[in-house]
Scaffold this motif. Sequence first.
Motif, mmCIF file in Angstrom:
data_model
loop_
_atom_site.group_PDB
_atom_site.id
_atom_site.type_symbol
_atom_site.label_atom_id
_atom_site.label_comp_id
_atom_site.label_asym_id
_atom_site.label_seq_id
_atom_site.Cartn_x
_atom_site.Cartn_y
_atom_site.Cartn_z
ATOM 1 N N GLU A 26 -6.012 5.040 -3.946
ATOM 2 C CA GLU A 26 -6.656 4.252 -4.078
ATOM 3 C C GLU A 26 -5.719 3.563 -3.551
ATOM 4 O OE1 GLU A 26 -9.988 2.572 -1.655
ATOM 5 O OE2 GLU A 26 -10.359 5.508 -2.836
ATOM 6 N N ARG A 64 0.796 -1.258 -0.296
ATOM 7 C CA ARG A 64 0.080 0.089 0.386
ATOM 8 C C ARG A 64 0.543 1.652 -0.049
ATOM 9 N NH1 ARG A 64 -5.763 -0.044 2.403
ATOM 10 N NH2 ARG A 64 -4.938 1.794 2.807
ATOM 11 N N PRO A 109 -4.999 -0.872 -4.147
ATOM 12 C CA PRO A 109 -5.406 -1.730 -4.981
ATOM 13 C C PRO A 109 -6.613 -2.679 -4.622
ATOM 14 C CG PRO A 109 -3.135 -2.088 -4.653
ATOM 15 C CD PRO A 109 -3.537 -0.790 -4.150
ATOM 16 N N ASN A 110 -7.501 -3.547 -4.855
ATOM 17 C CA ASN A 110 -8.401 -4.306 -4.198
ATOM 18 C C ASN A 110 -7.610 -5.284 -3.910
ATOM 19 O OD1 ASN A 110 -10.665 -2.386 -4.100
ATOM 20 N ND2 ASN A 110 -10.950 -3.503 -5.937
ATOM 21 N N TYR A 111 -6.788 -5.621 -5.022
ATOM 22 C CA TYR A 111 -5.396 -6.772 -4.566
ATOM 23 C C TYR A 111 -4.032 -6.867 -4.798
ATOM 24 C CZ TYR A 111 -10.283 -8.696 -6.731
ATOM 25 O OH TYR A 111 -11.753 -8.897 -7.340
ATOM 26 N N PRO A 112 -3.912 -5.818 -3.578
ATOM 27 C CA PRO A 112 -2.104 -6.517 -3.224
ATOM 28 C C PRO A 112 -0.936 -6.753 -3.661
ATOM 29 C CG PRO A 112 -3.501 -6.159 -0.728
ATOM 30 C CD PRO A 112 -4.401 -6.530 -2.057
ATOM 31 N N TRP A 156 -0.168 -5.780 -6.909
ATOM 32 C CA TRP A 156 0.720 -5.369 -7.189
ATOM 33 C C TRP A 156 2.041 -6.347 -6.042
ATOM 34 C CZ3 TRP A 156 2.009 -0.645 -8.461
ATOM 35 C CH2 TRP A 156 3.072 0.077 -8.232
#
Length: 124
Positions: A30, A21, A32-35, A38
Amino acid sequence: MLWAAAIYNLAWGALAVLWPRLAFDWAGMEPPNYPSLWQCIGMIVGVYGVGYAIAAYDPVRHWPIVLVGLLGKVLGPIGFLWANRHGELPWIAGLTNVTNDLIWWVPFGLVLWHAWQFSRVNPS
């Protein structure tokens, strides 16, 4: 220069894996919804660092590693510009292109130029 690229990529990759994050928080974006995606990108960047460390020992011999790295460093900013133009990423997100990509174009290009010149003088 390849050692610097290796260290930079290993450090950046580790940050993305360990704190997925962080870059988004810094940019005020914002997260990501799926770290894990990343983190996967961080792992890929870190693996490039391993490749640059290998290439640093003999850049002429390991020029393909540098070429693949340069391709990624050219395509990354192009992808960012596309995403920005389509409203998917804000300009602030492009700052990472400066340190991840743009500053390496000339040094990587010089390594490749040297390898090409060497191969012309010393054909296999």
